[in-house]
Design a protein around this motif. Structure first.
Motif, PDB file in Angstrom:
ATOM      1  N   LYS A 196       7.766   8.529  -5.826  1.00  0.00           N
ATOM      2  CA  LYS A 196       7.627   7.418  -5.705  1.00  0.00           C
ATOM      3  C   LYS A 196       8.126   7.431  -4.207  1.00  0.00           C
ATOM      4  N   ALA A 197       7.800   6.189  -3.069  1.00  0.00           N
ATOM      5  CA  ALA A 197       8.680   5.951  -1.383  1.00  0.00           C
ATOM      6  C   ALA A 197       9.641   7.237  -1.794  1.00  0.00           C
ATOM      7  N   GLY A 198      10.126   7.532  -0.986  1.00  0.00           N
ATOM      8  CA  GLY A 198      11.019   8.768  -0.088  1.00  0.00           C
ATOM      9  C   GLY A 198      10.729  10.300  -0.724  1.00  0.00           C
ATOM     10  N   ASP A 199      10.176  10.278  -1.849  1.00  0.00           N
ATOM     11  CA  ASP A 199      10.217  11.613  -2.165  1.00  0.00           C
ATOM     12  C   ASP A 199       9.472  12.799  -1.619  1.00  0.00           C
ATOM     13  N   THR A 200       9.355  14.129  -1.228  1.00  0.00           N
ATOM     14  CA  THR A 200       9.275  14.844  -0.298  1.00  0.00           C
ATOM     15  C   THR A 200       8.353  15.664  -1.459  1.00  0.00           C
ATOM     16  N   VAL A 201       6.529  15.904  -1.831  1.00  0.00           N
ATOM     17  CA  VAL A 201       6.356  16.890  -2.559  1.00  0.00           C
ATOM     18  C   VAL A 201       5.072  17.772  -1.892  1.00  0.00           C
ATOM     19  N   ALA A 202       4.572  18.495  -3.192  1.00  0.00           N
ATOM     20  CA  ALA A 202       3.347  19.191  -1.950  1.00  0.00           C
ATOM     21  C   ALA A 202       2.557  18.407  -3.431  1.00  0.00           C
ATOM     22  N   LEU A 203       1.214  17.955  -2.364  1.00  0.00           N
ATOM     23  CA  LEU A 203      -0.050  17.352  -3.049  1.00  0.00           C
ATOM     24  C   LEU A 203      -1.309  17.897  -3.058  1.00  0.00           C
ATOM     25  N   GLY A 204      -1.649  18.312  -4.266  1.00  0.00           N
ATOM     26  CA  GLY A 204      -2.667  19.565  -4.837  1.00  0.00           C
ATOM     27  C   GLY A 204      -4.263  19.196  -4.076  1.00  0.00           C
ATOM     28  N   LYS A 205      -5.008  20.169  -4.089  1.00  0.00           N
ATOM     29  CA  LYS A 205      -6.554  20.080  -3.581  1.00  0.00           C
ATOM     30  C   LYS A 205      -6.626  19.248  -2.949  1.00  0.00           C
ATOM     31  N   LEU A 206      -6.069  18.110  -1.416  1.00  0.00           N
ATOM     32  CA  LEU A 206      -6.404  17.583  -0.845  1.00  0.00           C
ATOM     33  C   LEU A 206      -7.170  18.343  -0.070  1.00  0.00           C
ATOM     34  N   ASP A 207      -8.062  18.921  -0.184  1.00  0.00           N
ATOM     35  CA  ASP A 207      -8.746  19.594   0.730  1.00  0.00           C
ATOM     36  C   ASP A 207      -9.087  19.514   1.869  1.00  0.00           C
ATOM     37  N   GLU A 208      -9.615  18.173   2.375  1.00  0.00           N
ATOM     38  CA  GLU A 208      -9.999  17.568   4.016  1.00  0.00           C
ATOM     39  C   GLU A 208      -8.573  16.993   4.315  1.00  0.00           C
ATOM     40  N   LEU A 247      -2.211  23.557  -0.748  1.00  0.00           N
ATOM     41  CA  LEU A 247      -0.982  21.924  -1.652  1.00  0.00           C
ATOM     42  C   LEU A 247      -0.943  21.487   0.177  1.00  0.00           C
ATOM     43  N   SER A 248      -0.741  19.955   0.208  1.00  0.00           N
ATOM     44  CA  SER A 248       0.092  19.722   1.414  1.00  0.00           C
ATOM     45  C   SER A 248       1.136  19.195   1.068  1.00  0.00           C
ATOM     46  N   VAL A 249       2.368  19.474   1.302  1.00  0.00           N
ATOM     47  CA  VAL A 249       3.974  18.459   1.579  1.00  0.00           C
ATOM     48  C   VAL A 249       3.676  17.657   2.105  1.00  0.00           C
ATOM     49  N   SER A 250       4.082  16.632   1.446  1.00  0.00           N
ATOM     50  CA  SER A 250       4.159  15.136   1.659  1.00  0.00           C
ATOM     51  C   SER A 250       5.516  14.237   1.931  1.00  0.00           C
ATOM     52  N   ARG A 251       5.233  13.506   2.823  1.00  0.00           N
ATOM     53  CA  ARG A 251       6.471  11.965   2.313  1.00  0.00           C
ATOM     54  C   ARG A 251       5.754  11.186   2.251  1.00  0.00           C
ATOM     55  N   ILE A 252       6.215  10.629   0.918  1.00  0.00           N
ATOM     56  CA  ILE A 252       5.770   9.628   0.362  1.00  0.00           C
ATOM     57  C   ILE A 252       6.714   7.989   1.079  1.00  0.00           C
ATOM     58  N   LEU A 253       5.635   8.268   2.332  1.00  0.00           N
ATOM     59  CA  LEU A 253       6.652   6.802   3.056  1.00  0.00           C
ATOM     60  C   LEU A 253       6.993   5.651   1.986  1.00  0.00           C
ATOM     61  N   SER A 254       5.968   5.029   1.264  1.00  0.00           N
ATOM     62  CA  SER A 254       5.340   4.015   0.653  1.00  0.00           C
ATOM     63  C   SER A 254       4.682   3.898  -0.285  1.00  0.00           C
ATOM     64  N   ALA A 295       1.302  -0.997  -0.068  1.00  0.00           N
ATOM     65  CA  ALA A 295      -0.369   0.082   0.170  1.00  0.00           C
ATOM     66  C   ALA A 295       0.778   1.534  -0.144  1.00  0.00           C
ATOM     67  N   THR A 296       0.441   2.248  -0.747  1.00  0.00           N
ATOM     68  CA  THR A 296       0.875   3.246  -0.291  1.00  0.00           C
ATOM     69  C   THR A 296       0.763   3.832   0.527  1.00  0.00           C
ATOM     70  N   VAL A 297       0.920   4.639   1.040  1.00  0.00           N
ATOM     71  CA  VAL A 297       1.438   5.618   2.583  1.00  0.00           C
ATOM     72  C   VAL A 297       1.657   7.161   2.653  1.00  0.00           C
ATOM     73  N   VAL A 298       1.323   8.010   3.395  1.00  0.00           N
ATOM     74  CA  VAL A 298       1.966   9.600   3.382  1.00  0.00           C
ATOM     75  C   VAL A 298       1.656   9.964   3.860  1.00  0.00           C
ATOM     76  N   GLN A 299       2.950  10.642   4.740  1.00  0.00           N
ATOM     77  CA  GLN A 299       2.477  10.810   6.048  1.00  0.00           C
ATOM     78  C   GLN A 299       2.212  13.168   5.373  1.00  0.00           C
TER      79      GLN A 299
END
Length: 683
Positions: A356-368, A312-319, A295-299
């Motif tokens: 991918k796993a390890g990337d630190t990115v901003a994910l758009g429009k995750l309003d909740e 924008l939700s700045v997130s770390r892709i854990l897996s 499974a994909t896990v994002v923090q």
């Protein structure tokens, strides 16, 4: 020996840059980005044109007020750096970042006054289990020797500070460094790669002594190295590097590198140490307790509202991996669709199709999605890996728009700001009809106000929140209240006799009746209580009344003209006349305050408490915090409003406090007159 670390960890890494205020964190980030080619040149912080200074508030106050994310590449590997603010008022920004990063670079300098602030940072890293490297900055300006500096800084760290480099001097000026692991000298060149050189003969003895000290510390965790040192066998360099990496990743030591970020000195060696020694996403996933599987896990690490791109939700892709358009499950069981994936370089963004796993990115429009939440592609979502608990607010002001038409707009803007900054607290005070905004210091809330007025174009007014004064009475009285009105047709008639008496402090309000013979029908007894309670909302001094008992003992009624409203009015009249004769007195809330402070400032804190009408209950050493004390006191709430400003001024910006309600106390004299006048009630 030589296999403890298991080799270099490849793949994208996330590194937090932390440190006390004005230690040079933003300067270091600029130097890193210039050295890796992400920006054309290194801009000085004083120019107001650095990657981290893109907000007007940061430029206006010459300080970082929010975490800045910048992704770059070094020797073919992707590194994301997060520059976290150094001021304690904005330190909450670092916590959700640190939880999801692989490594922290702690920027420090030879300044004894900043040791308490450094200790706060190191303790947070300990709590979160984050490995760290200490970058000893401004070595060109330091008067104290590096090893003496480490002795001074060591109390701030729970693990040994392991010196990996010593400065190379010529005529008393730092011209480079000596790497103790490589046994090689580096001559500094401003804004350029250092020149490799042989260790000068005069410095060889100093280098050997420092190197042996480094190896002794490493030998505490490596029996084979210990044997080699005892037998005076020179250990292989690759084994030494393996120990350095293993001990860093295990959190057994904090390696110390030196340099001057302002000139770009020591930056390349730092980058190489990060590349070789830093743990990877697998170690971070294990530290957080992320689930195994496909499974994909994002923090989520940070929330940003951009003028044109939305949230924008700045997130770390854990897996796993995230593609544009992917659906992720939120903790509550809802789903959110990713609309845009961006790599960040300060305010600049470049769009990606996949992370991918390890990337630190901003994910758009995750309003909740909220900062600190864990998202997953698994149905129903993943368990929350990190609980973000902002510290108790220590400063507040009441806020209102200058124009009433902006009330809805202001409310929406504050909601967005609170999403970006979960440590902001907004509440509506019903007693004073005020909207109260709370945070972690005067500067923290000043920046919020500037963002409302600048970014959101909402002129606002702010003032200290009203103190929740109360009033009570000192003596008892019996009072009749009669409401009689004839206006044609049915009239109005209500007649009551009430007994008003004081109650012990903290008792609240009690209503009873001792009516006999039906002189006041049961139907109207509730009406009398309603009238009494309505009056108690604002007593003779203009404040809510507490600790009062009212007994309905007698009265009369009219078969036709009596009504619910008539008896309410009669009760109010009786209370109005009776309360004024009961020796009303003002009460103020008194708080129990627990102040945490560096021990060297304890005497200053103890001295200022009586100046704010406080009473010292005692003080003691702070458990588990060498060099810190806890001071306990009681203090009127009216004196606490700007307490944090004075505490921080006395402690180089690091003291804080917690306050809880303790009791109500009588307030008389000039202070009571001032409180009543401020409330619009004559004394």
């Amino acid at each position: 020996m030589g296999t403890r670390a298991g080799g270099r960890r490849t793949g994208p890494k996330c590194i937090a840059i932390v440190g006390p205020f004005a230690s040079g964190k933003t300067t270091l980030l600029e130097a890193i980005l210039a050295r890796t080619g992400s920006i054309p040149r290194q801009n000085p912080v004083s120019s107001g044109n650095t990657v981290s200074d893109y907000s007007p508030e940061a430029r206006a106050h010459a300080m970082s007020v929010e975490a800045t994310i910048a992704t770059t590449e070094f020797m073919g590997e992707q590194l994301t750096f997060v520059d976290c603010p150094g001021s304690i008022e904005f330190s909450f920004e670092a916590e959700p970042v640190l939880a999801a990063c692989d490594l922290a670079v702690v920027v420090a300098e030879a300044d004894e006054k900043k040791i308490p602030a450094l200790q706060l940072i190191m303790r947070k890293l300990d709590d979160l289990g984050v490995p760290r490297i200490l970058f000893l900055n401004k070595v060109d300006k330091a008067i104290t020797g590096v090893r003496d500096t480490l002795k001074m800084l060591q109390p701030a760290s729970s693990v040994p500070l392991l010196l990996r480099q010593i400065p190379l001097r010529k005529d008393g000026v730092v011209i480079g460094s000596i790497d103790l692991a490589l046994e090689r000298a580096y001559i500094y060149r401003e804004y350029a790669e250092s020149e490799v050189a042989q260790i000068p003969g005069d410095d060889k003895a100093r280098e050997l002594e420092a190197r042996f000290s480094m190896l002794e510390t490493l030998a505490d965790h490596d029996d084979q190295l210990m044997e080699q040192l005892l037998e005076e066998i020179e250990p292989p360099k690759d084994a030494i590097f393996d120990d350095l990496a293993a001990d860093l990743r295990d959190g057994a030591v904090t390696p110390v590198l030196i340099g001057t970020a302002e000139k770009g000195n020591g930056v390349l060696r730092l980058l190489k140490a990060i590349r070789h020694d830093a743990p990877d996403i697998e170690a971070t996933r294990k530290r957080l307790g992320a689930p195994d599987g496909a499974a994909t896990v994002v923090q989520a690490m940070k929330t940003i509202h951009t003028p044109h791109g939305g949230k924008l939700s700045v997130s770390r892709i854990l897996s796993g991996q995230v593609a544009d358009g992917s659906e992720l499950w939120l903790p509550g069981g809802e789903t959110a669709k990713v609309s845009g994936i961006y790599r960040m370089l300060g305010k600049d963004q470049s769009k990606l199709t996949m992370a991918k796993a390890g990337d630190t990115v901003a994910l758009g429009k995750l309003d909740e999605v909220k900062t600190g939440q864990t998202l997953s592609s698994a149905k129903g979502g993943a368990k929350q890996l990190f609980q973000f608990e902002p510290p108790q607010p220590v400063f507040a002001f009441a806020l209102r728009p200058k124009e009433r038409k902006d009330e809805v707009k202001m409310s929406a803007a504050i909601q967005r700001l609170a999403e970006e900054d979960p440590s902001l607290t907004l509440r509506h005070n019903q007693d004073s009809a005020e909207t109260v905004l709370s945070g972690h210091g005067e500067m923290h809330l000043r920046v919020v106000r500037e963002r409302l007025e600048g970014k959101n174009q909402i002129p606002v007014e702010g003032h200290p929140p009203a103190v929740p004064y109360r009033e009570t009475i000192r003596k008892s009285i019996q009072q009749r209240g009669r409401h009689k009105k004839q206006s044609g047709g049915h009239g109005q008639f209500g007649d009551v006799v009430i007994e008003i008496k004081p109650l012990p402090r903290g008792s609240g309000f009690q209503f009873t009746d001792t009516i006999t013979g039906g002189v006041v029908p049961k139907t109207y007894i509730q009406s009398v209580e309603t009238g009494v309670r309505d009056y108690l909302k604002s007593g003779p001094l203009g404040f809510p009344v507490v600790d009062v008992a009212v007994n309905l003992s007698d009265g009369s009624y009219h078969a036709v003209d009596s009504s619910d409203m008539a008896f309410q009015m009669a009760a109010r009249l009786a209370m109005k006349e009776g309360m004024a004769a009961c020796s009303p007195v003002l009460l103020e809330p008194v708080m129990k305050v627990e102040i945490v402070t560096p021990s060297e400032a304890t005497s200053k804190i103890i001295a200022l408490i009586p100046q704010r009408r406080g009473q010292i209950l005692g003080y003691d050493a702070r458990s588990g915090w060498p060099g810190w004390d806890v001071v306990e006191a009681t203090m009127p709430q009216a004196e606490i409003g700007d307490l944090i400003i004075e505490l921080r001024s006395a402690t180089a910006g690091v003291a804080s406090y917690r306050a809880v309600f303790d009791h109500m106390a009588e307030l008389t004299g000039r202070l009571a007159d001032d409180a009543m006048n401020a409330n619009g009630k004559a004394a």
